[in-house]
Write a protein that holds these residues in place. Structure first.
Motif, PDB file in Angstrom:
ATOM      1  N   CYS A  58     -55.565  13.351   5.586  1.00  0.00           N
ATOM      2  CA  CYS A  58     -56.471  12.727   4.619  1.00  0.00           C
ATOM      3  C   CYS A  58     -56.949  13.811   3.679  1.00  0.00           C
ATOM      4  N   GLU A  59     -56.897  13.518   2.373  1.00  0.00           N
ATOM      5  CA  GLU A  59     -57.307  14.489   1.363  1.00  0.00           C
ATOM      6  C   GLU A  59     -58.771  14.266   0.998  1.00  0.00           C
ATOM      7  N   ALA A  60     -59.566  15.346   1.049  1.00  0.00           N
ATOM      8  CA  ALA A  60     -60.972  15.268   0.653  1.00  0.00           C
ATOM      9  C   ALA A  60     -61.078  15.337  -0.865  1.00  0.00           C
ATOM     10  N   LEU A  61     -61.817  14.393  -1.453  1.00  0.00           N
ATOM     11  CA  LEU A  61     -61.992  14.354  -2.904  1.00  0.00           C
ATOM     12  C   LEU A  61     -63.479  14.272  -3.227  1.00  0.00           C
ATOM     13  N   LEU A  62     -63.942  15.193  -4.048  1.00  0.00           N
ATOM     14  CA  LEU A  62     -65.372  15.284  -4.362  1.00  0.00           C
ATOM     15  C   LEU A  62     -65.851  14.099  -5.192  1.00  0.00           C
ATOM     16  N   ARG A  63     -67.038  13.642  -4.874  1.00  0.00           N
ATOM     17  CA  ARG A  63     -67.721  12.622  -5.671  1.00  0.00           C
ATOM     18  C   ARG A  63     -69.121  13.128  -5.959  1.00  0.00           C
ATOM     19  N   TRP A  64     -69.573  12.916  -7.187  1.00  0.00           N
ATOM     20  CA  TRP A  64     -70.925  13.351  -7.557  1.00  0.00           C
ATOM     21  C   TRP A  64     -71.667  12.195  -8.196  1.00  0.00           C
ATOM     22  N   ASP A  65     -72.767  11.830  -7.563  1.00  0.00           N
ATOM     23  CA  ASP A  65     -73.614  10.781  -8.110  1.00  0.00           C
ATOM     24  C   ASP A  65     -74.821  11.470  -8.765  1.00  0.00           C
ATOM     25  N   HIS A  66     -74.742  11.653 -10.073  1.00  0.00           N
ATOM     26  CA  HIS A  66     -75.799  12.339 -10.827  1.00  0.00           C
ATOM     27  C   HIS A  66     -76.958  11.365 -11.047  1.00  0.00           C
ATOM     28  N   PRO A  67     -78.224  11.820 -10.818  1.00  0.00           N
ATOM     29  CA  PRO A  67     -79.364  10.895 -10.896  1.00  0.00           C
ATOM     30  C   PRO A  67     -79.480  10.194 -12.255  1.00  0.00           C
ATOM     31  N   ALA A  68     -79.127  10.863 -13.345  1.00  0.00           N
ATOM     32  CA  ALA A  68     -79.248  10.219 -14.658  1.00  0.00           C
ATOM     33  C   ALA A  68     -77.903   9.731 -15.196  1.00  0.00           C
ATOM     34  N   LEU A  69     -76.837  10.496 -14.957  1.00  0.00           N
ATOM     35  CA  LEU A  69     -75.546  10.164 -15.575  1.00  0.00           C
ATOM     36  C   LEU A  69     -74.716   9.198 -14.734  1.00  0.00           C
ATOM     37  N   GLY A  70     -75.092   9.022 -13.481  1.00  0.00           N
ATOM     38  CA  GLY A  70     -74.267   8.189 -12.597  1.00  0.00           C
ATOM     39  C   GLY A  70     -73.090   8.991 -12.069  1.00  0.00           C
ATOM     40  N   ALA A  71     -71.994   8.284 -11.744  1.00  0.00           N
ATOM     41  CA  ALA A  71     -70.835   8.966 -11.170  1.00  0.00           C
ATOM     42  C   ALA A  71     -70.172   9.871 -12.208  1.00  0.00           C
ATOM     43  N   VAL A  72     -69.993  11.136 -11.858  1.00  0.00           N
ATOM     44  CA  VAL A  72     -69.301  12.078 -12.743  1.00  0.00           C
ATOM     45  C   VAL A  72     -68.008  12.489 -12.026  1.00  0.00           C
ATOM     46  N   SER A  73     -66.884  12.415 -12.742  1.00  0.00           N
ATOM     47  CA  SER A  73     -65.583  12.703 -12.128  1.00  0.00           C
ATOM     48  C   SER A  73     -65.400  14.207 -11.854  1.00  0.00           C
ATOM     49  N   PRO A  74     -64.708  14.528 -10.752  1.00  0.00           N
ATOM     50  CA  PRO A  74     -64.417  15.947 -10.491  1.00  0.00           C
ATOM     51  C   PRO A  74     -63.593  16.581 -11.616  1.00  0.00           C
ATOM     52  N   MET A  75     -62.808  15.753 -12.316  1.00  0.00           N
ATOM     53  CA  MET A  75     -62.035  16.283 -13.445  1.00  0.00           C
ATOM     54  C   MET A  75     -62.965  16.830 -14.517  1.00  0.00           C
ATOM     55  N   GLU A  76     -64.179  16.275 -14.582  1.00  0.00           N
ATOM     56  CA  GLU A  76     -65.142  16.738 -15.575  1.00  0.00           C
ATOM     57  C   GLU A  76     -66.001  17.889 -15.033  1.00  0.00           C
ATOM     58  N   PHE A  77     -66.483  17.764 -13.774  1.00  0.00           N
ATOM     59  CA  PHE A  77     -67.453  18.769 -13.348  1.00  0.00           C
ATOM     60  C   PHE A  77     -66.853  20.007 -12.666  1.00  0.00           C
ATOM     61  N   ILE A  78     -65.634  19.909 -12.138  1.00  0.00           N
ATOM     62  CA  ILE A  78     -65.038  21.107 -11.520  1.00  0.00           C
ATOM     63  C   ILE A  78     -64.844  22.230 -12.556  1.00  0.00           C
ATOM     64  N   PRO A  79     -64.285  21.921 -13.731  1.00  0.00           N
ATOM     65  CA  PRO A  79     -64.164  22.998 -14.735  1.00  0.00           C
ATOM     66  C   PRO A  79     -65.516  23.597 -15.128  1.00  0.00           C
ATOM     67  N   VAL A  80     -66.572  22.767 -15.154  1.00  0.00           N
ATOM     68  CA  VAL A  80     -67.908  23.293 -15.465  1.00  0.00           C
ATOM     69  C   VAL A  80     -68.378  24.204 -14.334  1.00  0.00           C
TER      70      VAL A  80
END
Ligand code: C2E
Ligand code: MG
Ligand code: MG
Ligand code: MG
Length: 288
Positions: A58-80
């Motif tokens: 099973c592959e672990a995939l990050l999920r981020w639930d930002h309090p104001a922005l909602g779900a932010v994709s790892p494709m967006e936040f990993i580079p940051v």
């Protein structure tokens, strides 16, 4: 008329730049606290063995639930996270969390984590991996590191050494998104990968593209000859599944079988030893 339109365009362009800047700012600031605030989560997506039908990894995939922005994709936040120096801390958290979850699974189901090149920079990865394995009591052979070809771009010898060290303690090394980067067959020789994942872009149009069919067949054949496992990612329909099987690909991953799911759901699936047929049937029921 034209002038007016032009001005409106300029205005909306300015606004969207402003919005994008604001979003980037929110992501940067939010990331610094995301771990402590418990906003990061892992979902897991099964990879099925075509021969046995069972879940192999099973592959672990990050999920981020930002309090104001909602779900932010790892494709967006990993580079940051990479650019502001937080990727190592995040990778460390991912490995610990993933091992902790995998400790509840049957011993023959492996756990895969994605390792971005920047998280190898300071050299702390091996000790973090060892700490996570010891804490969770997960044996090294059950942990897979997925790296992409970009990891070899800044080949400074240190990366090579570190990956070798990790392989020596028994970890599995998998080449992710194969075919999209700087695919060089010499990497396959230098690293003795345990597995190779054909990028999902090759599966996307496979029914219509002789080129994609040929490439997937070639990778399947090469992997078999080199005693590597092969994964076809992004399997969304039965045609793609059949092409993967016919190409000699050994394992499959994709929405047709199972989307990434929260830990408890995956833990139940692996404990019940769900097969590829069971997963597809459950998916059909869910869709109805
Ligand atoms: P990846 O490692 O190639 O992961 C596969 C991506 O494809 C995942 O997107 C997964 O949800 C998606 N996917 C799986 N099956 C299908 C399918 O049948 N169709 C389609 N269209 N997509 C499918 P996700 O979760 O958004 O992750 C995107 C990328 O973000 C990953 O690509 C990986 O590069 C990166 N990523 C995710 N989690 C982590 C992490 O913990 N650490 C690092 N460094 N990168 C991560
Ligand atoms: Mg991956
Ligand atoms: Mg991939
Ligand atoms: Mg990918």
């Amino acid at each position: 008329e034209a002038k007016k339109g032009g001005r409106n365009q300029a205005v909306s362009f300015t606004w969207s730049m402003k919005e994008r800047f604001h979003r980037l700012h929110e992501i940067e600031n939010g990331l610094r606290r995301a771990i402590e605030n418990g906003e990061l989560k892992l979902h897991y997506q099964p990879i099925f063995d075509l021969k046995s039908g069972h879940i192999a990894v099973c592959e672990a995939l990050l999920r981020w639930d930002h309090p104001a922005l909602g779900a932010v994709s790892p494709m967006e936040f990993i580079p940051v996270a990479e650019s502001i120096g937080l990727i190592e801390e995040i990778t460390d958290w991912v490995i610990r969390e993933a091992c902790h979850t995998a400790a509840q699974w049957p011993d023959n189901v492996r756990i895969a984590v994605n390792i971005s090149p920047a998280s190898l920079k300071s050299g702390g990865l091996p000790s973090n991996v060892i700490a996570a394995l010891m804490e969770s009591k997960v044996p090294a052979r059950r942990l897979e590191l997925e790296v992409t070809e970009s990891i070899f771009l800044e080949n400074d010898g240190q990366t090579h050494h570190m990956l070798r060290e990790l392989q020596k303690i028994g970890l599995r090394l998998v080449l992710d998104d194969f075919g999209t980067g700087y695919s060089s067959l010499s990497y396959l020789r230098a690293y003795r990968f345990d597995g190779i994942k054909v990028d999902r872009s090759f599966m996307a149009g496979i029914h219509a593209s002789r080129e994609d069919q040929a490439i997937v067949q070639a990778v399947g054949h090469l992997a078999n000859k080199l005693d590597m496992e092969s994964v076809a990612e992004g399997i969304e329909n039965e045609d793609q599944l059949e092409y993967a099987r016919a190409a000699g690909i050994t394992t499959v991953q994709g929405y047709l079988m199972c989307k990434p799911q929260a830990g408890p759901i995956i833990t139940e699936m692996v404990q019940r030893r769900m097969t590829i047929g069971d997963a597809m049937a459950a998916n059909v029921r869910r869709a109805i």
